[in-house]
Design a protein around this motif. Sequence first.
Motif, PDB file in Angstrom:
ATOM      1  N   LEU A   1       0.836  -1.206   0.000  1.00  0.00           N
ATOM      2  CA  LEU A   1       0.000   0.000   0.000  1.00  0.00           C
ATOM      3  C   LEU A   1       0.866   1.251   0.000  1.00  0.00           C
ATOM      4  O   LEU A   1       0.609   2.214  -0.725  1.00  0.00           O
ATOM      5  CB  LEU A   1      -0.884   0.045   1.250  1.00  0.00           C
ATOM      6  N   GLN A   2       1.916   1.217   0.844  1.00  0.00           N
ATOM      7  CA  GLN A   2       2.789   2.384   0.941  1.00  0.00           C
ATOM      8  C   GLN A   2       3.480   2.672  -0.380  1.00  0.00           C
ATOM      9  O   GLN A   2       3.604   3.816  -0.797  1.00  0.00           O
ATOM     10  CB  GLN A   2       3.803   2.196   2.067  1.00  0.00           C
TER      11      GLN A   2
ATOM     12  N   SER B   1       1.072   4.365  -2.795  1.00  0.00           N
ATOM     13  CA  SER B   1       0.197   5.384  -2.216  1.00  0.00           C
ATOM     14  C   SER B   1      -0.062   6.563  -3.131  1.00  0.00           C
ATOM     15  O   SER B   1      -1.107   7.200  -3.040  1.00  0.00           O
ATOM     16  CB  SER B   1       0.770   5.875  -0.899  1.00  0.00           C
ATOM     17  N   GLU B   2       0.873   6.866  -4.036  1.00  0.00           N
ATOM     18  CA  GLU B   2       0.647   8.041  -4.858  1.00  0.00           C
ATOM     19  C   GLU B   2      -0.503   7.868  -5.841  1.00  0.00           C
ATOM     20  O   GLU B   2      -1.208   8.797  -6.162  1.00  0.00           O
ATOM     21  CB  GLU B   2       1.910   8.382  -5.644  1.00  0.00           C
TER      22      GLU B   2
ATOM     23  N   LEU C   1      -3.105   5.856  -5.390  1.00  0.00           N
ATOM     24  CA  LEU C   1      -4.379   5.491  -4.788  1.00  0.00           C
ATOM     25  C   LEU C   1      -5.025   6.706  -4.165  1.00  0.00           C
ATOM     26  O   LEU C   1      -4.502   7.290  -3.231  1.00  0.00           O
ATOM     27  CB  LEU C   1      -4.176   4.407  -3.730  1.00  0.00           C
ATOM     28  N   GLU C   2      -6.151   7.067  -4.713  1.00  0.00           N
ATOM     29  CA  GLU C   2      -6.809   8.300  -4.309  1.00  0.00           C
ATOM     30  C   GLU C   2      -7.390   8.154  -2.915  1.00  0.00           C
ATOM     31  O   GLU C   2      -7.058   8.872  -1.983  1.00  0.00           O
ATOM     32  CB  GLU C   2      -7.904   8.589  -5.318  1.00  0.00           C
TER      33      GLU C   2
ATOM     34  N   PHE D   1      -9.938   2.530   1.292  1.00  0.00           N
ATOM     35  CA  PHE D   1     -10.758   2.163   2.434  1.00  0.00           C
ATOM     36  C   PHE D   1     -10.624   0.682   2.708  1.00  0.00           C
ATOM     37  O   PHE D   1     -10.614   0.227   3.823  1.00  0.00           O
ATOM     38  CB  PHE D   1     -12.228   2.438   2.178  1.00  0.00           C
TER      39      PHE D   1
ATOM     40  N   LEU E   1      -9.121  -1.249   5.954  1.00  0.00           N
ATOM     41  CA  LEU E   1      -7.841  -0.658   6.305  1.00  0.00           C
ATOM     42  C   LEU E   1      -7.641  -0.756   7.811  1.00  0.00           C
ATOM     43  O   LEU E   1      -6.536  -0.949   8.309  1.00  0.00           O
ATOM     44  CB  LEU E   1      -7.857   0.816   5.883  1.00  0.00           C
ATOM     45  N   ARG E   2      -8.761  -0.644   8.526  1.00  0.00           N
ATOM     46  CA  ARG E   2      -8.703  -0.759   9.970  1.00  0.00           C
ATOM     47  C   ARG E   2      -8.231  -2.153  10.393  1.00  0.00           C
ATOM     48  O   ARG E   2      -7.438  -2.286  11.315  1.00  0.00           O
ATOM     49  CB  ARG E   2     -10.089  -0.470  10.530  1.00  0.00           C
TER      50      ARG E   2
ATOM     51  N   LEU F   1      -6.220  -3.994   8.755  1.00  0.00           N
ATOM     52  CA  LEU F   1      -4.778  -4.029   8.497  1.00  0.00           C
ATOM     53  C   LEU F   1      -4.010  -3.369   9.630  1.00  0.00           C
ATOM     54  O   LEU F   1      -3.020  -3.905  10.130  1.00  0.00           O
ATOM     55  CB  LEU F   1      -4.441  -3.295   7.203  1.00  0.00           C
ATOM     56  N   VAL F   2      -4.481  -2.192  10.031  1.00  0.00           N
ATOM     57  CA  VAL F   2      -3.750  -1.420  11.032  1.00  0.00           C
ATOM     58  C   VAL F   2      -3.770  -2.122  12.388  1.00  0.00           C
ATOM     59  O   VAL F   2      -2.849  -1.984  13.183  1.00  0.00           O
ATOM     60  CB  VAL F   2      -4.339   0.010  11.129  1.00  0.00           C
ATOM     61  N   THR F   3      -4.845  -2.891  12.633  1.00  0.00           N
ATOM     62  CA  THR F   3      -5.012  -3.447  13.976  1.00  0.00           C
ATOM     63  C   THR F   3      -4.711  -4.947  14.054  1.00  0.00           C
ATOM     64  O   THR F   3      -5.050  -5.582  15.047  1.00  0.00           O
ATOM     65  CB  THR F   3      -6.440  -3.180  14.490  1.00  0.00           C
ATOM     66  N   THR F   4      -4.085  -5.521  13.028  1.00  0.00           N
ATOM     67  CA  THR F   4      -3.752  -6.949  13.044  1.00  0.00           C
ATOM     68  C   THR F   4      -2.230  -7.112  13.035  1.00  0.00           C
ATOM     69  O   THR F   4      -1.546  -6.348  12.345  1.00  0.00           O
ATOM     70  CB  THR F   4      -4.341  -7.648  11.794  1.00  0.00           C
TER      71      THR F   4
ATOM     72  N   LEU G   1     -18.044   2.024   2.703  1.00  0.00           N
ATOM     73  CA  LEU G   1     -17.286   3.213   2.319  1.00  0.00           C
ATOM     74  C   LEU G   1     -16.954   3.186   0.838  1.00  0.00           C
ATOM     75  O   LEU G   1     -16.697   4.203   0.227  1.00  0.00           O
ATOM     76  CB  LEU G   1     -15.989   3.292   3.121  1.00  0.00           C
TER      77      LEU G   1
END
Lengths: 457, 457
Positions: free
Chosen positions: A161-162, A165-166, A168-169, A172, A189-190, A192-195, A231
């Motif tokens: 993803l990083q 990133s450019e 990807l507008e 979600f 995305l949540r 991902l961030v929390t696993t 979303l």
Amino acid sequence: MTAQLMADRSSTIVRLLRRNATRNLSKILESMRTEDIAAVFRRVVAGRWKQLFELVQPLERRAELLSELDPEIQEPFLQQFANAELAQLMRAMSSDDAADLLHLLPEERASAIMAMVKPDDDLSEAVELMRYDPETAGGIMVPLNFAVPAAMTVGEAILELQSQSEQLEMVFYLYVVNDHGHLVGVCSLRDLVTTPPEIQLADIMESNVIRVATDTDQEEVARVVARYNLLAVPVVDETNHLVGIVTVDDIIDVIREEATEDMLKMAGVAEDFDVSERKAVWSSARARIPWLGAAFLGGLGGIFIISSFQAAIETIAVLAAFLPITVGMGGNVGTQSATIVVRGLALGRIEVGRLWAVVRRESLVGIACGVVYGLALGLIVLVFFGSQQSPVRLALSVGCSITAAMGIAATVGGTMPLIFQRLNIDPAVATGPFVTTSVDILGILAYFIIATLLLGL
Amino acid sequence: MTAQLMADRSSTIVRLLRRNATRNLSKILESMRTEDIAAVFRRVVAGRWKQLFELVQPLERRAELLSELDPEIQEPFLQQFANAELAQLMRAMSSDDAADLLHLLPEERASAIMAMVKPDDDLSEAVELMRYDPETAGGIMVPLNFAVPAAMTVGEAILELQSQSEQLEMVFYLYVVNDHGHLVGVCSLRDLVTTPPEIQLADIMESNVIRVATDTDQEEVARVVARYNLLAVPVVDETNHLVGIVTVDDIIDVIREEATEDMLKMAGVAEDFDVSERKAVWSSARARIPWLGAAFLGGLGGIFIISSFQAAIETIAVLAAFLPITVGMGGNVGTQSATIVVRGLALGRIEVGRLWAVVRRESLVGIACGVVYGLALGLIVLVFFGSQQSPVRLALSVGCSITAAMGIAATVGGTMPLIFQRLNIDPAVATGPFVTTSVDILGILAYFIIATLLLGL
């Protein structure tokens, strides 16, 4: 910004524009959000649009601004740009916005711009989108080339993803595909961030993915997003390949647009929603005249029915006095029923297989209201028109007429949108001139038939 | 799920419920999304709701289901629960949804449940929310206790998010506060994921944060979210402390609700939007009768005006034939103008300070349409009613009447919503009975005044 603040800011900008106070303007514009600048355009005369537009820097912000203007402004404003200039701006905006502008252009200009696009051009995605009907999922989606395999770990997915990133507008969800490129899962995305990073996507993804097809109507896409609180919803082609996503911000626009469209169609003004001084009075009138034509034809029908009962009116002149209220009450109850059915259909609250139950119910409600107002009107006739010949019969005749007119009107109002829906015509159109006109004619007919029968005319 | 699939699924469930086929039902319900189960409730009679509800497992899913039912179903369904049972379900749902249910309950039941809530109860947040008007930002927000200081790094912020993940329902943005707890910045989740972990939040945050106050009207919140394409908007109290967020999924509901409300008000059926067989015909009729009353009163006014011109009608009976078309065309054009203005106000397209320009424009458009149809009607009189006494004067009279009626109607239709807005009454209400009724009366008056003058009656 509050409405009052925005109005003040707009006035300041209009004043500075007239004075050509370029430096002050640039400073103000720099501090404003492009969405607010877009709103200011409503207050600026068309001859100054280009001047204001060019003070917005840099190109990316101008592109954003152009895509955020009201369509009523975009259309005339696009005429002020050369093709090459427009193409440059379109390259700097997201491809769905660029495609929207291409749709707004006259066909030959759109073709000319599309002919300039080379395969590796930023605009090629927008050109791709032109294949789809603008009111379908394909027409409102952002193309998406980014999806990951199920065997990837959460940590790898974040790195991926990083690196992307450019391009990807709005991210979600992360969509997961199998070896054939078929959509098989989704992670938020949540998630991902929390696993923990070493877990595989296959273990956390939701495999029952809600999706729409490229040709799904935008109203249906909006219903799906609203119903499931999404979303973004992925768009797949006929072979279940992920081709794009529709994001919630575009869905909000769809919902507002569709509601506006329905309201304007119900009032018979679908083509004229521009209250600014920009649009000539005559061109507004021209947009409304055809819709009023349906009502006019119905009115003419009424004239001929009434004149064929001229003898009755000559005998009992007071009959003429009760006709407008009968027709008017019918019209009101007919509009009520039609509105309820149209809105129920739009929100998906009326289900297939229950249509006739809805009509039966509207009829009964119309008759119930009709009985109440029939009794009321009958009483009023007895009290205030007791000096007329045979007042009881007159009261009975007038009371029955209004009951009949309201019952008929509610039935017609409830039925017409359903019939239109069956015929794949927007049911909102039905509510406008069609319901009122037929309800008027049927009301007038009922009135004189009942009067003839009960008053022995 | 497509509409047809949903209808089939609903029928199956209704059939199985009648047969008490519990095991089959549980299996089907397990495979369905709660949003789809909520839609099935529309097809199930109230007596079977509880049975269906209790087959949904576990408690969390039942809580979700309860909060997703249509309000028309929630209200009667809540009567089937004991207070303790309801409190338990409410604890398992998000606090804004629980507060919505508390608002739906009769006051004494809501108070009884709120009295059961202890300070550390999951329900205490919902009770807090009850302070706010349900149609304001405070009423639709989710309370938020999570914000981070600007000096935190991206890596620390992600760790913090991970540790809080269970309490955070929907995370879109990370809000940044200063030492006093004032909202000073915002980062998107995407910014976090795509920025190296050692960077400080202060360096990447947007410090010009769009925010709303707890008492901002929900329609205004929706306009802000739509205009700036936000996923969530922070809600602050009078001291600029972050107290909650309103998320985009709730905004979608607000937009749909407000559009529905406006349409129903325009048609004069604000209180009756339940097309199911659940609601008794009579209670629907009762909801509509007051609105129709305004039209009825207007109609009565019309009756007395017409009867005071009875002598004129006795002299020229054909006059009665042209009255309904005159009144009808006025009503149509009045509704057009009113709808355009109401929708323009709702979408924020009509700006403060330009109101009278809008009215002037509507009047001119109405007169332009009136001249066209006045000429048409005059011609029709000459052609088809040439045998009447002084046909030219009759044509002139009828033509002028329709022009006058349409001009007046457009002016009234354009003005009323603006006046209502000034008086802080929902402008949509104006479009319903008020515009039609006053337009009818003014149209009838204009008709007879012009006839008296031109035909020397």
